[in-house]
Structure formats: C-alpha cells, structure tokens
Design a protein around this motif. Structure first.
Motif, PDB file in Angstrom:
ATOM      1  N   ALA A  10     -18.952  44.786 -64.967  1.00  0.00           N
ATOM      2  CA  ALA A  10     -19.607  43.870 -65.904  1.00  0.00           C
ATOM      3  C   ALA A  10     -18.699  42.746 -66.376  1.00  0.00           C
ATOM      4  CB  ALA A  10     -20.126  44.656 -67.116  1.00  0.00           C
ATOM      5  N   ASP A  11     -17.406  43.035 -66.568  1.00  0.00           N
ATOM      6  CA  ASP A  11     -16.522  42.025 -67.128  1.00  0.00           C
ATOM      7  C   ASP A  11     -16.210  40.892 -66.169  1.00  0.00           C
ATOM      8  OD1 ASP A  11     -16.410  43.302 -69.506  1.00  0.00           O
ATOM      9  OD2 ASP A  11     -14.577  44.415 -69.055  1.00  0.00           O
ATOM     10  N   ASN A  12     -16.276  41.153 -64.852  1.00  0.00           N
ATOM     11  CA  ASN A  12     -15.897  40.091 -63.936  1.00  0.00           C
ATOM     12  C   ASN A  12     -17.061  39.561 -63.110  1.00  0.00           C
ATOM     13  OD1 ASN A  12     -16.151  42.156 -62.085  1.00  0.00           O
ATOM     14  ND2 ASN A  12     -13.933  42.410 -61.787  1.00  0.00           N
ATOM     15  N   VAL A  13     -18.277  39.768 -63.597  1.00  0.00           N
ATOM     16  CA  VAL A  13     -19.425  39.066 -63.020  1.00  0.00           C
ATOM     17  C   VAL A  13     -20.033  38.163 -64.087  1.00  0.00           C
ATOM     18  CG1 VAL A  13     -19.935  40.744 -61.232  1.00  0.00           C
ATOM     19  CG2 VAL A  13     -20.946  41.038 -63.506  1.00  0.00           C
ATOM     20  N   SER A  14     -19.158  37.676 -64.946  1.00  0.00           N
ATOM     21  CA  SER A  14     -19.612  36.802 -66.020  1.00  0.00           C
ATOM     22  C   SER A  14     -18.617  35.658 -66.199  1.00  0.00           C
ATOM     23  CB  SER A  14     -19.764  37.587 -67.328  1.00  0.00           C
ATOM     24  OG  SER A  14     -18.522  38.124 -67.726  1.00  0.00           O
ATOM     25  N   VAL A  38     -21.374  34.909 -70.655  1.00  0.00           N
ATOM     26  CA  VAL A  38     -22.674  34.763 -70.015  1.00  0.00           C
ATOM     27  C   VAL A  38     -22.606  35.375 -68.612  1.00  0.00           C
ATOM     28  CG1 VAL A  38     -24.433  33.134 -69.219  1.00  0.00           C
ATOM     29  CG2 VAL A  38     -23.114  32.635 -71.291  1.00  0.00           C
ATOM     30  N   PRO A  39     -23.534  36.252 -68.271  1.00  0.00           N
ATOM     31  CA  PRO A  39     -23.508  36.846 -66.922  1.00  0.00           C
ATOM     32  C   PRO A  39     -23.869  35.829 -65.853  1.00  0.00           C
ATOM     33  CG  PRO A  39     -25.469  37.547 -68.117  1.00  0.00           C
ATOM     34  CD  PRO A  39     -24.621  36.795 -69.105  1.00  0.00           C
ATOM     35  N   LEU A  40     -23.260  35.984 -64.689  1.00  0.00           N
ATOM     36  CA  LEU A  40     -23.571  35.127 -63.551  1.00  0.00           C
ATOM     37  C   LEU A  40     -24.786  35.664 -62.811  1.00  0.00           C
ATOM     38  CD1 LEU A  40     -20.067  34.390 -61.984  1.00  0.00           C
ATOM     39  CD2 LEU A  40     -21.578  32.768 -63.115  1.00  0.00           C
ATOM     40  N   ASP A  41     -25.613  34.739 -62.304  1.00  0.00           N
ATOM     41  CA  ASP A  41     -26.754  35.157 -61.496  1.00  0.00           C
ATOM     42  C   ASP A  41     -26.633  34.680 -60.046  1.00  0.00           C
ATOM     43  OD1 ASP A  41     -27.264  32.454 -61.638  1.00  0.00           O
ATOM     44  OD2 ASP A  41     -29.013  32.634 -62.923  1.00  0.00           O
ATOM     45  N   GLY A  42     -25.532  33.988 -59.759  1.00  0.00           N
ATOM     46  CA  GLY A  42     -25.303  33.549 -58.386  1.00  0.00           C
ATOM     47  C   GLY A  42     -25.917  32.216 -58.025  1.00  0.00           C
ATOM     48  N   THR A  43     -26.769  31.667 -58.896  1.00  0.00           N
ATOM     49  CA  THR A  43     -27.424  30.389 -58.582  1.00  0.00           C
ATOM     50  C   THR A  43     -27.263  29.329 -59.674  1.00  0.00           C
ATOM     51  OG1 THR A  43     -29.524  31.168 -59.521  1.00  0.00           O
ATOM     52  CG2 THR A  43     -29.173  31.540 -57.153  1.00  0.00           C
ATOM     53  N   SER A  44     -27.119  29.736 -60.930  1.00  0.00           N
ATOM     54  CA  SER A  44     -27.084  28.781 -62.038  1.00  0.00           C
ATOM     55  C   SER A  44     -25.801  27.959 -62.023  1.00  0.00           C
ATOM     56  CB  SER A  44     -27.197  29.504 -63.381  1.00  0.00           C
ATOM     57  OG  SER A  44     -28.464  30.090 -63.533  1.00  0.00           O
ATOM     58  N   THR A  45     -25.947  26.671 -62.300  1.00  0.00           N
ATOM     59  CA  THR A  45     -24.783  25.797 -62.436  1.00  0.00           C
ATOM     60  C   THR A  45     -24.175  25.975 -63.814  1.00  0.00           C
ATOM     61  OG1 THR A  45     -26.087  23.976 -63.324  1.00  0.00           O
ATOM     62  CG2 THR A  45     -25.849  24.096 -60.902  1.00  0.00           C
ATOM     63  N   GLY A  61     -18.883  17.222 -74.050  1.00  0.00           N
ATOM     64  CA  GLY A  61     -17.918  16.333 -73.428  1.00  0.00           C
ATOM     65  C   GLY A  61     -17.420  16.884 -72.104  1.00  0.00           C
ATOM     66  N   PRO A  62     -16.336  16.325 -71.559  1.00  0.00           N
ATOM     67  CA  PRO A  62     -15.792  16.782 -70.273  1.00  0.00           C
ATOM     68  C   PRO A  62     -15.320  18.233 -70.356  1.00  0.00           C
ATOM     69  CG  PRO A  62     -14.911  14.617 -70.861  1.00  0.00           C
ATOM     70  CD  PRO A  62     -15.612  15.132 -72.075  1.00  0.00           C
ATOM     71  N   MET A  63     -15.897  19.084 -69.540  1.00  0.00           N
ATOM     72  CA  MET A  63     -15.556  20.506 -69.542  1.00  0.00           C
ATOM     73  C   MET A  63     -14.402  20.787 -68.593  1.00  0.00           C
ATOM     74  SD  MET A  63     -19.319  22.338 -69.798  1.00  0.00           S
ATOM     75  CE  MET A  63     -20.140  21.340 -68.546  1.00  0.00           C
ATOM     76  N   LYS A  64     -13.704  21.879 -68.863  1.00  0.00           N
ATOM     77  CA  LYS A  64     -12.580  22.289 -68.025  1.00  0.00           C
ATOM     78  C   LYS A  64     -12.664  23.770 -67.698  1.00  0.00           C
ATOM     79  CE  LYS A  64      -9.039  18.937 -69.440  1.00  0.00           C
ATOM     80  NZ  LYS A  64      -7.660  18.789 -69.998  1.00  0.00           N
ATOM     81  N   VAL A  65     -12.256  24.096 -66.481  1.00  0.00           N
ATOM     82  CA  VAL A  65     -11.993  25.479 -66.087  1.00  0.00           C
ATOM     83  C   VAL A  65     -10.507  25.539 -65.785  1.00  0.00           C
ATOM     84  CG1 VAL A  65     -12.396  27.274 -64.380  1.00  0.00           C
ATOM     85  CG2 VAL A  65     -14.303  25.875 -65.174  1.00  0.00           C
ATOM     86  N   GLY A  66      -9.774  26.269 -66.619  1.00  0.00           N
ATOM     87  CA  GLY A  66      -8.325  26.213 -66.520  1.00  0.00           C
ATOM     88  C   GLY A  66      -7.858  24.823 -66.921  1.00  0.00           C
ATOM     89  N   HIS A  67      -7.077  24.178 -66.043  1.00  0.00           N
ATOM     90  CA  HIS A  67      -6.605  22.828 -66.324  1.00  0.00           C
ATOM     91  C   HIS A  67      -7.390  21.767 -65.558  1.00  0.00           C
ATOM     92  CE1 HIS A  67      -3.193  24.346 -68.587  1.00  0.00           C
ATOM     93  NE2 HIS A  67      -2.903  25.166 -67.585  1.00  0.00           N
ATOM     94  N   SER A  68      -8.447  22.179 -64.879  1.00  0.00           N
ATOM     95  CA  SER A  68      -9.200  21.255 -64.032  1.00  0.00           C
ATOM     96  C   SER A  68     -10.525  20.864 -64.680  1.00  0.00           C
ATOM     97  CB  SER A  68      -9.472  21.894 -62.667  1.00  0.00           C
ATOM     98  OG  SER A  68      -8.259  22.231 -62.021  1.00  0.00           O
ATOM     99  N   GLY A  69     -10.833  19.579 -64.647  1.00  0.00           N
ATOM    100  CA  GLY A  69     -12.123  19.117 -65.119  1.00  0.00           C
ATOM    101  C   GLY A  69     -13.227  19.506 -64.159  1.00  0.00           C
ATOM    102  N   VAL A  70     -14.391  19.856 -64.686  1.00  0.00           N
ATOM    103  CA  VAL A  70     -15.526  20.257 -63.853  1.00  0.00           C
ATOM    104  C   VAL A  70     -16.779  19.552 -64.361  1.00  0.00           C
ATOM    105  CG1 VAL A  70     -14.634  22.501 -63.120  1.00  0.00           C
ATOM    106  CG2 VAL A  70     -15.851  22.325 -65.286  1.00  0.00           C
ATOM    107  N   GLU A  71     -17.695  19.291 -63.444  1.00  0.00           N
ATOM    108  CA  GLU A  71     -18.968  18.673 -63.776  1.00  0.00           C
ATOM    109  C   GLU A  71     -20.001  19.743 -64.132  1.00  0.00           C
ATOM    110  OE1 GLU A  71     -19.571  15.423 -63.983  1.00  0.00           O
ATOM    111  OE2 GLU A  71     -17.487  14.983 -63.451  1.00  0.00           O
ATOM    112  N   PRO A  76     -20.043  28.057 -61.155  1.00  0.00           N
ATOM    113  CA  PRO A  76     -18.973  28.888 -61.720  1.00  0.00           C
ATOM    114  C   PRO A  76     -18.731  30.145 -60.904  1.00  0.00           C
ATOM    115  CG  PRO A  76     -20.968  29.074 -63.033  1.00  0.00           C
ATOM    116  CD  PRO A  76     -21.230  28.007 -62.022  1.00  0.00           C
ATOM    117  N   ALA A  77     -17.493  30.601 -60.967  1.00  0.00           N
ATOM    118  CA  ALA A  77     -17.100  31.825 -60.275  1.00  0.00           C
ATOM    119  C   ALA A  77     -16.857  32.925 -61.297  1.00  0.00           C
ATOM    120  CB  ALA A  77     -15.841  31.570 -59.451  1.00  0.00           C
ATOM    121  N   ALA A  78     -16.947  34.155 -60.842  1.00  0.00           N
ATOM    122  CA  ALA A  78     -16.721  35.287 -61.724  1.00  0.00           C
ATOM    123  C   ALA A  78     -15.335  35.201 -62.343  1.00  0.00           C
ATOM    124  CB  ALA A  78     -16.863  36.590 -60.934  1.00  0.00           C
TER     125      ALA A  78
END
Length: 249
Positions: A10-14, A38-45, A61-71, A76-78
């Motif tokens: 459960a913890d790493n599919v979200s 938020v749980p991942l469903d494999g299709t949602s952006t 505003g501009p979102m980041k995953v780690g140090h990288s900007g994302v649209e 998203p990945a688990a």
C-alpha cells in the motif's frame, strides 16, 4: 511453502503530496494537512490527482518531484513525493489584465471597472456561456466556483478569495497587480469614458446636478453620464486603497 510477497504494497503504490499552506483551504476540513497521500490507479496524471484533492489547477504553481519540475500532464510513479505550491504572485497574464466575472461577483466587477480595469460581467450568464466568452475574448474567468475552474475547455481562470468585496478586490490586486486607470470606465457596462462638455449632457441632468457640477464623463457605449457626486468620498477611498495595494504602499 511460504507465499511470495506482492511486489508492491500500500505504501509504494501511492503518491505523497506536500501541499502549500495557501492551498489547504481547498482541502476537505478533516484533511487540511500539509501531507496528503493519494493511491495510484495507473492512468491518472499528476493534474488529475491534485484536482482529486479538491485543489483547482488554476491555483497551483510549478510543481516538483524531487528537484525536477513537472507538468500537470506528468504520469506519476509509485513513491513520488510532489511539492504543490501556489501560483506565484504577481501572476503574469499572457493577454494582459482582462477579466470576466461570474454572476456572484457583481460588486467586485463594479469596483474593478471603477479602477479602470477591463472587466466583463453579466448577472444572467450560465457556466458554459462564461467559458465561451472567456475563451473567445481571452479573459481570465474569476469565480468562487471550483467546479467552473475545473472545466477542461476553460483557457484560464482564477479563484477569488474573500467573502466581502473589499477582501476580494485586495486579493485580485495582490495576485495580478494590474495597472490602474481610475475613473476611465463605465461601472455599469465597462465602456470607456470620455470627457464631455456640460452643454452636451445637460438634457440628461437633473436641475440640482446642473447647478452643482461642471465636469462630466460619458460612456462611449451606453451613454451613462458620470460626475463626482455624493458618493465620491467612498469611491475615492476605494481608489486610494487600491493604489496603495498595487504599489505596495
């Protein structure tokens, strides 16, 4: 034989979201916390997941995953940890400060026009028609309806904070810092005002007004006549406060 453990639990599919304080007002009251999972469903952006929390993307505003900007279109990945900040202020507009307000913001519309800001408003327009006009005229749609802001067809919108007109105006000036041109627009229809001689508008004036005032403006669209009358002190205070807010004074 011992059963094999599933690859993911459960913890790493979200995805974990860190929500900025300015955006937590959009979360359900019971979930107004900095961290959201938020749980991942494999299709949602990423954009879909943020909106599933109740936050309109117009406010993000501009979102980041780690140090990288994302649209918002990022898949998203688990295990991703996403920073969700508010829109930077002042917000730059691609078409300049041109607004369209929904039916519940009539007082704000009149105040924006008083300040010379191009502001369209109708007290009888439904949501689909608002989106059409905003898109055709490249106006920012201002509303307190989150569902309206989530319409995919809308090119650009903004949530108006505050329950009173003065709070709403302060929020809009802080967010967009538009140039002000007070006393240049008709508060009734948004048309441009032109200075006219007293003799031109005299037939439209009551006797007391004709005796008391010599300087007039008239709307080039609807013909409404304006002069500094009994309510000018109140309106002047709105203008002074707005100028101070935009200049940072």
């Amino acid at each position: 034989m011992r059963a094999r453990r599933p690859r993911w639990h459960a913890d790493n599919v979200s995805v974990r979201f860190r929500i900025a304080a300015e955006l937590r007002m959009f979360l359900p009251v019971a979930r107004r916390r900095e961290w959201q999972q938020v749980p991942l469903d494999g299709t949602s952006t990423l954009g879909h997941l943020v909106e599933s929390l109740g936050i309109p993307l117009t406010e993000v505003g501009p979102m980041k995953v780690g140090h990288s900007g994302v649209e918002p279109s990022y898949q998203p990945a688990a295990g991703d940890v996403v920073e969700v900040p508010p829109v930077p202020r002042p917000q730059r507009l691609p078409e300049g400060p041109r607004f369209l307000l929904d039916v519940h913001l009539g007082t704000l519309a009149r105040r924006l026009r008083l300040l010379g800001i191009d502001t369209a408003y109708h007290n009888d327009m439904d949501d689909p028609s608002l989106v059409v006009q905003a898109n055709e005229e490249r106006r920012v749609l201002l509303t307190q309806d989150r569902g309206l802001l989530r319409r995919r067809a809308l090119w650009l919108g903004a949530y108006v904070r505050g329950s009173r007109a003065d709070e709403q105006l302060r929020d809009l000036l802080d967010r967009f810092a538009p140039p002000l041109r007070p006393w240049t627009r008709c508060t009734a229809c948004n048309g441009e005002l032109v200075t006219v001689g007293k003799e031109k508008v005299e037939p439209l004036l009551e006797a007391g007004t004709r005796r008391s005032y010599d300087t007039y403006g008239q709307c080039g669209e609807c013909g409404q006549v304006y002069w500094h009358g009994a309510h000018s002190d109140h309106l002047e205070e709105i203008v002074r406060t707005a100028r101070g807010a935009v200049s940072g004074g």
